[in-house]
Every structure is written in structure tokens, then in C-alpha cells.
Design a protein around this motif. Structure first.
Motif, PDB file in Angstrom:
ATOM      1  N   TYR A 209       9.321   2.005  17.339  1.00  0.00           N
ATOM      2  CA  TYR A 209       9.280   3.427  16.975  1.00  0.00           C
ATOM      3  C   TYR A 209       9.857   3.648  15.579  1.00  0.00           C
ATOM      4  N   THR A 210      10.972   2.954  15.262  1.00  0.00           N
ATOM      5  CA  THR A 210      11.591   3.102  13.937  1.00  0.00           C
ATOM      6  C   THR A 210      10.657   2.614  12.836  1.00  0.00           C
ATOM      7  N   SER A 211      10.028   1.470  13.054  1.00  0.00           N
ATOM      8  CA  SER A 211       9.084   0.942  12.057  1.00  0.00           C
ATOM      9  C   SER A 211       7.897   1.880  11.878  1.00  0.00           C
ATOM     10  N   TYR A 212       7.413   2.417  12.973  1.00  0.00           N
ATOM     11  CA  TYR A 212       6.251   3.305  12.920  1.00  0.00           C
ATOM     12  C   TYR A 212       6.565   4.587  12.143  1.00  0.00           C
ATOM     13  N   THR A 213       7.674   5.241  12.465  1.00  0.00           N
ATOM     14  CA  THR A 213       8.012   6.505  11.797  1.00  0.00           C
ATOM     15  C   THR A 213       8.332   6.301  10.318  1.00  0.00           C
ATOM     16  N   ALA A 214       8.944   5.158   9.975  1.00  0.00           N
ATOM     17  CA  ALA A 214       9.230   4.887   8.562  1.00  0.00           C
ATOM     18  C   ALA A 214       7.938   4.766   7.765  1.00  0.00           C
ATOM     19  N   ASN A 215       6.942   4.103   8.338  1.00  0.00           N
ATOM     20  CA  ASN A 215       5.652   3.981   7.658  1.00  0.00           C
ATOM     21  C   ASN A 215       4.936   5.315   7.571  1.00  0.00           C
ATOM     22  N   ILE A 216       5.080   6.140   8.588  1.00  0.00           N
ATOM     23  CA  ILE A 216       4.450   7.460   8.565  1.00  0.00           C
ATOM     24  C   ILE A 216       4.994   8.295   7.408  1.00  0.00           C
ATOM     25  N   VAL A 217       6.296   8.263   7.197  1.00  0.00           N
ATOM     26  CA  VAL A 217       6.907   9.029   6.105  1.00  0.00           C
ATOM     27  C   VAL A 217       6.359   8.575   4.755  1.00  0.00           C
ATOM     28  N   ALA A 218       6.218   7.253   4.589  1.00  0.00           N
ATOM     29  CA  ALA A 218       5.670   6.738   3.330  1.00  0.00           C
ATOM     30  C   ALA A 218       4.210   7.131   3.153  1.00  0.00           C
ATOM     31  N   LEU A 219       3.450   7.088   4.229  1.00  0.00           N
ATOM     32  CA  LEU A 219       2.025   7.420   4.141  1.00  0.00           C
ATOM     33  C   LEU A 219       1.796   8.892   3.840  1.00  0.00           C
ATOM     34  N   LEU A 220       2.687   9.752   4.311  1.00  0.00           N
ATOM     35  CA  LEU A 220       2.538  11.188   4.043  1.00  0.00           C
ATOM     36  C   LEU A 220       2.658  11.499   2.553  1.00  0.00           C
ATOM     37  N   GLN A 221       3.356  10.648   1.788  1.00  0.00           N
ATOM     38  CA  GLN A 221       3.532  10.858   0.360  1.00  0.00           C
ATOM     39  C   GLN A 221       2.575  10.006  -0.479  1.00  0.00           C
ATOM     40  N   SER A 222       1.689   9.261   0.180  1.00  0.00           N
ATOM     41  CA  SER A 222       0.800   8.342  -0.529  1.00  0.00           C
ATOM     42  C   SER A 222      -0.571   8.970  -0.750  1.00  0.00           C
ATOM     43  N   THR A 223      -1.283   8.418  -1.722  1.00  0.00           N
ATOM     44  CA  THR A 223      -2.650   8.847  -2.007  1.00  0.00           C
ATOM     45  C   THR A 223      -3.606   7.694  -1.752  1.00  0.00           C
ATOM     46  N   THR A 224      -4.851   8.030  -1.519  1.00  0.00           N
ATOM     47  CA  THR A 224      -5.848   7.007  -1.219  1.00  0.00           C
ATOM     48  C   THR A 224      -6.511   6.491  -2.489  1.00  0.00           C
ATOM     49  N   LYS A 225      -6.949   5.245  -2.441  1.00  0.00           N
ATOM     50  CA  LYS A 225      -7.693   4.645  -3.543  1.00  0.00           C
ATOM     51  C   LYS A 225      -9.129   4.341  -3.120  1.00  0.00           C
ATOM     52  N   SER A 226      -9.581   4.987  -2.075  1.00  0.00           N
ATOM     53  CA  SER A 226     -10.903   4.703  -1.538  1.00  0.00           C
ATOM     54  C   SER A 226     -12.023   5.412  -2.295  1.00  0.00           C
ATOM     55  N   ILE A 227     -11.687   6.414  -3.099  1.00  0.00           N
ATOM     56  CA  ILE A 227     -12.719   7.146  -3.847  1.00  0.00           C
ATOM     57  C   ILE A 227     -12.871   6.494  -5.217  1.00  0.00           C
ATOM     58  N   GLN A 228     -13.906   5.678  -5.376  1.00  0.00           N
ATOM     59  CA  GLN A 228     -14.092   4.903  -6.597  1.00  0.00           C
ATOM     60  C   GLN A 228     -15.514   4.954  -7.139  1.00  0.00           C
ATOM     61  N   THR A 229     -16.466   5.484  -6.396  1.00  0.00           N
ATOM     62  CA  THR A 229     -17.868   5.459  -6.815  1.00  0.00           C
ATOM     63  C   THR A 229     -18.486   6.855  -6.708  1.00  0.00           C
ATOM     64  N   ILE A 230     -19.682   6.977  -7.268  1.00  0.00           N
ATOM     65  CA  ILE A 230     -20.410   8.233  -7.192  1.00  0.00           C
ATOM     66  C   ILE A 230     -20.757   8.566  -5.746  1.00  0.00           C
ATOM     67  N   SER A 231     -21.056   7.558  -4.950  1.00  0.00           N
ATOM     68  CA  SER A 231     -21.362   7.793  -3.539  1.00  0.00           C
ATOM     69  C   SER A 231     -20.162   8.390  -2.810  1.00  0.00           C
ATOM     70  N   ASP A 232     -18.945   7.987  -3.198  1.00  0.00           N
ATOM     71  CA  ASP A 232     -17.744   8.553  -2.578  1.00  0.00           C
ATOM     72  C   ASP A 232     -17.603  10.038  -2.902  1.00  0.00           C
ATOM     73  N   LEU A 233     -18.083  10.436  -4.084  1.00  0.00           N
ATOM     74  CA  LEU A 233     -17.995  11.848  -4.463  1.00  0.00           C
ATOM     75  C   LEU A 233     -18.975  12.720  -3.691  1.00  0.00           C
ATOM     76  N   GLN A 234     -19.902  12.105  -2.957  1.00  0.00           N
ATOM     77  CA  GLN A 234     -20.830  12.879  -2.130  1.00  0.00           C
ATOM     78  C   GLN A 234     -20.127  13.496  -0.923  1.00  0.00           C
ATOM     79  N   ASN A 235     -18.891  13.110  -0.680  1.00  0.00           N
ATOM     80  CA  ASN A 235     -18.121  13.681   0.426  1.00  0.00           C
ATOM     81  C   ASN A 235     -18.108  15.202   0.309  1.00  0.00           C
ATOM     82  N   PRO A 236     -18.532  15.926   1.353  1.00  0.00           N
ATOM     83  CA  PRO A 236     -18.587  17.393   1.258  1.00  0.00           C
ATOM     84  C   PRO A 236     -17.242  18.043   0.956  1.00  0.00           C
ATOM     85  N   ALA A 237     -16.143  17.361   1.290  1.00  0.00           N
ATOM     86  CA  ALA A 237     -14.828  17.943   1.039  1.00  0.00           C
ATOM     87  C   ALA A 237     -14.453  17.916  -0.438  1.00  0.00           C
ATOM     88  N   ILE A 238     -15.127  17.089  -1.234  1.00  0.00           N
ATOM     89  CA  ILE A 238     -14.821  16.964  -2.662  1.00  0.00           C
ATOM     90  C   ILE A 238     -15.783  17.830  -3.459  1.00  0.00           C
TER      91      ILE A 238
END
Length: 431
Positions: A209-238
Motif C-alpha cells: 500500500y505504501t509503495s502504491y500510494t507513493a507512486n500515485i502521488v508522483a504520477l499525479l504531478q507527471s505529464t505524458t510523453k505519448s503525444i508525439q505524432t500527428i495521429s496523436d493530435l487526432q484525439n478529440p480531447a486535444i
């Protein structure tokens, strides 16, 4: 600018080099970064002290009309010999080589979609990411194994235990879930072996539980690097925007690659809807809000970002190139007698560092990220999306089970009542 008479321009170059009277210098008056910057680096330094009594301007670089074949703007005037020198830089294209003389590359520039990397929760379920698949499997097996051990020690213990003797399978499942959530259990046992098993089980889950919650806190402040191509920009949310310049409108419309053509028709200029062209200041302000990609000349965007963004907002900027733009060049009329004169002076400007100095003054490089990981943002509603889904689905399942129980109870009661009435009639009826 009308230069029929002698001007400061002619005083810069000896008049004997001109074979005929200089007619026009065509300057691009569009309010965009490249056109206005053309005179700043001093590429055409011979034009700096020219006469400014005229207000004659051409508003576009000029492109070839595919229907009429006519060339518009500054390029058209140079091609029709209505002008001798183009006082602004221009992109080098294969069709322009036929009627324009390229003197020298002014400077290199880049165009791309720029966006702030969205939080990971926008593209992934952050409640799954803290552990790898193997760790998830091992954790589930740990819970199952420990629950079975506790159940076996309770079932086969020697001494009687009133607190746990009535536990059913559903009780053991609820015990396992409550242990995972660090809630404990309502069942108390006096069996020593079971107590030892429960103690070891709770300690193991505490570390997980401690390991899980510590990672959750870090992930809440992190950004994704998955948007790298024109096809990724087709996402309706962007959402997307494009710097409103003549060359942007021209080159986006002329793009024939299937993915990019589809992107232009759906995200930039969808039929029957307003297009996505806008000025730099508005586009950068929308980009600051997040989930917005803005296509622009990158140095000009970074200059606006330096003025308007907070330090932590400068981190995680992503560039996605839409098409490869050529460098920008100084041009004159084809076979112009001024070619060598202008070319020599442009080389002097470059050799003396004037061009580099002006470019560094106007063009900004990518801003440095000095506060990455130092800023903590509040938890957003989308970060709790998975938890809300569990809550909603749990309530829905509970409601359906409740309805099923009510239905089965009423059905069972009706059957029991019918059978009871039948038996009663059989008992009361005479033989």
C-alpha cells in the motif's frame, strides 16, 4: 516603396552599377513574424536607409493560382518585372526557381505544433500505472494465498472460536478487500495461528500500500510523453490552432499526404465550421490552458511563452512537426543586374555578425525548465475518474442485485403461498 528618384538606397551603392532606373522595392506588410523579421536581421541592409516617402506595398509573398496560373503578391511583381528586389525573405520552392533569383539564405527557422504535455491521467488510468503487470499478478496471488491460509487455520483449528465460526465465503472475500484497503476486519479470533497469519498478511499489505500510494502521488504531478505524432493530435480531447499567416493557409491547404490531409479537414478547416487560424498571442494563451496544440514558427512562440508563462508552465513543451518547411531566402528578379551587388553586401552582413546579432535579439530559443518537479498542482476531477467509475459501477451492480433479490423474494413468496394454499385445500377437501 517608390524609388524612382535618388534616395538613400542609391547612395549606399554606386549609381554606375544600375543599368536602368530602379523602379520598385516591394516589401511585405503582413503582420506576421517572418515578414516583419525580414528587415530586422539586416539581410537586405542596402534597404535600411532607403527613401520612405511612398506607401506602396504588396501584402503577400505570392503563390501560383492553380486555376488561372497567375502568380500573386511580391513573387508576381518580381516575375512580371514590376519590381527588381524583394525586400522580404521568402520560402524556396521548386516552382519559384523558374522566375525568382535566390541570393542567400537569410536564416533557418522551424515550424511545428507546440503543446504542453497533458497530465498522465488524460491518456491513461493512473491507478494501474504504479505497478507493472507482474507486480499486480503477484499482489493478487499474495492476497488469495494469505486469505486461504487464514481460512484454513480458522476451519481446522482445535479450540472453538465464537467470533469466526459463522464466516462464509463472502465474508472471507470482504475480509480480503478490507485488508487491501487498510480497513481491518470486524471478525476477531482467539486462534493464535490465525492471528499470526493475519499479522503477517497486514504487514505485507502495508508495504504494498505504501509503495502504491507513493507512486500515485508522483504520477499525479507527471505529464505524458505519448503525444508525439500527428495521429496523436487526432484525439478529440486535444484542440488545435494555427498561426494565421498567408503561408500557413497556403501550405496547409496544399498538403496531400493522407494523414495530414485528413487532419486538415477534420481539425483545422472542417466543412461548415469556423477554421482554427488565429494570431500568436491568442494561440499561446490557449496553449497555456493545456490540451491545445498550436502550429506556429517556434522561435516566435517561445518569445511569447517567455513573456506570459510561469516557470513551471515552461516545462514539458512538446513539438510535433506537420511538414518540412524550407529555409527562407532573399530574392530578386530573375537575371537581375543587381545580383552580385546585393549578394556581396549580404555576405558582409553575415561575416560581420550583424545578422546573427539581430536574429538572437528577435528569435528566442526553447525556454529552460528550471522548476521541473518543484511545483505541486491540485488533484483534478479527471484524476479521480477511475475511482468515480468504480463507485458508479458498484452502485449500479448493487441496485441490480437489490432488484433481483426483491424479484426473487416476491417470486419465491408467491410460489410458497401457492403451494401452501394447494396443500391446505388438499387437507380440507373431503375424501
Amino acid at each position: 516603396m517608390n524609388c524612382n528618384h535618388k534616395s538613400n538606397f542609391l547612395s549606399t551603392i554606386e549609381e554606375k552599377y544600375f543599368a536602368h532606373p530602379y523602379r520598385w522595392i516591394i516589401a511585405d506588410a503582413d503582420n506576421d513574424s517572418i515578414q516583419n523579421l525580414a528587415l530586422l536581421p539586416g539581410s537586405n541592409i542596402v534597404l535600411v536607409n532607403q527613401d520612405t516617402n511612398s506607401d506602396q506595398y504588396v501584402l503577400k509573398q505570392g503563390y501560383k493560382d492553380p486555376k488561372t496560373g497567375q502568380i500573386t503578391g511580391m513573387s508576381g511583381r518580381l516575375q512580371r518585372k514590376e519590381a527588381d528586389i524583394g525586400a522580404t525573405v521568402i520560402f524556396m520552392t521548386s516552382d519559384r526557381i523558374e522566375y525568382l533569383e535566390y541570393l542567400s539564405m537569410a536564416f533557418s527557422t522551424e515550424f511545428a505544433f507546440i503543446l504542453r504535455s497533458p497530465p498522465i491521467s488524460y491518456v491513461s488510468n493512473i491507478y494501474y500505472l504504479p505497478f507493472t503487470g507482474v507486480v499486480w499478478i503477484c499482489s493478487i496471488l499474495l492476497v488469495i494465498l494469505c486469505t486461504l491460509v487464514i481460512a484454513l487455520t480458522l476451519k481446522f483449528h482445535v479450540m472453538p472460536d465464537e467470533g469466526t465460526e459463522n464466516m462464509t465465503t463472502s465474508d472471507y472475500i470482504l475480509f480480503a478487500v478490507s485488508s487491501i484497503c487498510q480497513m481491518g476486519s470486524e471478525y476477531l479470533t482467539k486462534v493464535l495461528s490465525t492471528r499470526i497469519s493475519m499479522f503477517a498478511f497486514f504487514i505485507a499489505l502495508l508495504f504494498v500500500y505504501t509503495s502504491y500510494t507513493a507512486n500515485i502521488v508522483a504520477l499525479l504531478q507527471s505529464t505524458t510523453k505519448s503525444i508525439q505524432t500527428i495521429s496523436d493530435l487526432q484525439n478529440p480531447a486535444i484542440r488545435v490552432g494555427v498561426d494565421d499567416t498567408p503561408y500557413s493557409r497556403h501550405y496547409f491547404k496544399m498538403e496531400n499526404e493522407p494523414t495530414r490531409k485528413l487532419f486538415y479537414g477534420t481539425k483545422i478547416a472542417p466543412p461548415g465550421k469556423p477554421d482554427a487560424f488565429m494570431n500568436i498571442s491568442y494561440g499561446v494563451s490557449r496553449m497555456r490552458d493545456g490540451m491545445f496544440a498550436f502550429h506556429v514558427e517556434t522561435p516566435q512562440a517561445y518569445r511569447e511563452i517567455e513573456k506570459t508563462f510561469f516557470e513551471h508552465e515552461k516545462c514539458g513543451l512538446v513539438e510535433i512537426k506537420f511538414f518540412a518547411m524550407s529555409d527562407i531566402w532573399c530574392v530578386i528578379q530573375k537575371h537581375s543586374p543587381y545580383k552580385e551587388i546585393l549578394k556581396a553586401n549580404i555576405m558582409k552582413i553575415r561575416e560581420h555578425g550583424i545578422q546573427l546579432r539581430e536574429r538572437s535579439r528577435v528569435y528566442k530559443s526553447r525556454p529552460k525548465c528550471d522548476s521541473d518537479g518543484k511545483n505541486f498542482g491540485s488533484v483534478r476531477l479527471i484524476d479521480c475518474y477511475a475511482a468515480l467509475l468504480i463507485l458508479v459501477y458498484g452502485f449500479l451492480i448493487s441496485f441490480f442485485v437489490f432488484c433481483a433479490e426483491k424479484f426473487l423474494k416476491s417470486k419465491f413468496k408467491h410460489i410458497c403461498t401457492s403451494k401452501l394454499e394447494m396443500y391446505r385445500e388438499q387437507l380440507t377437501s373431503p375424501e
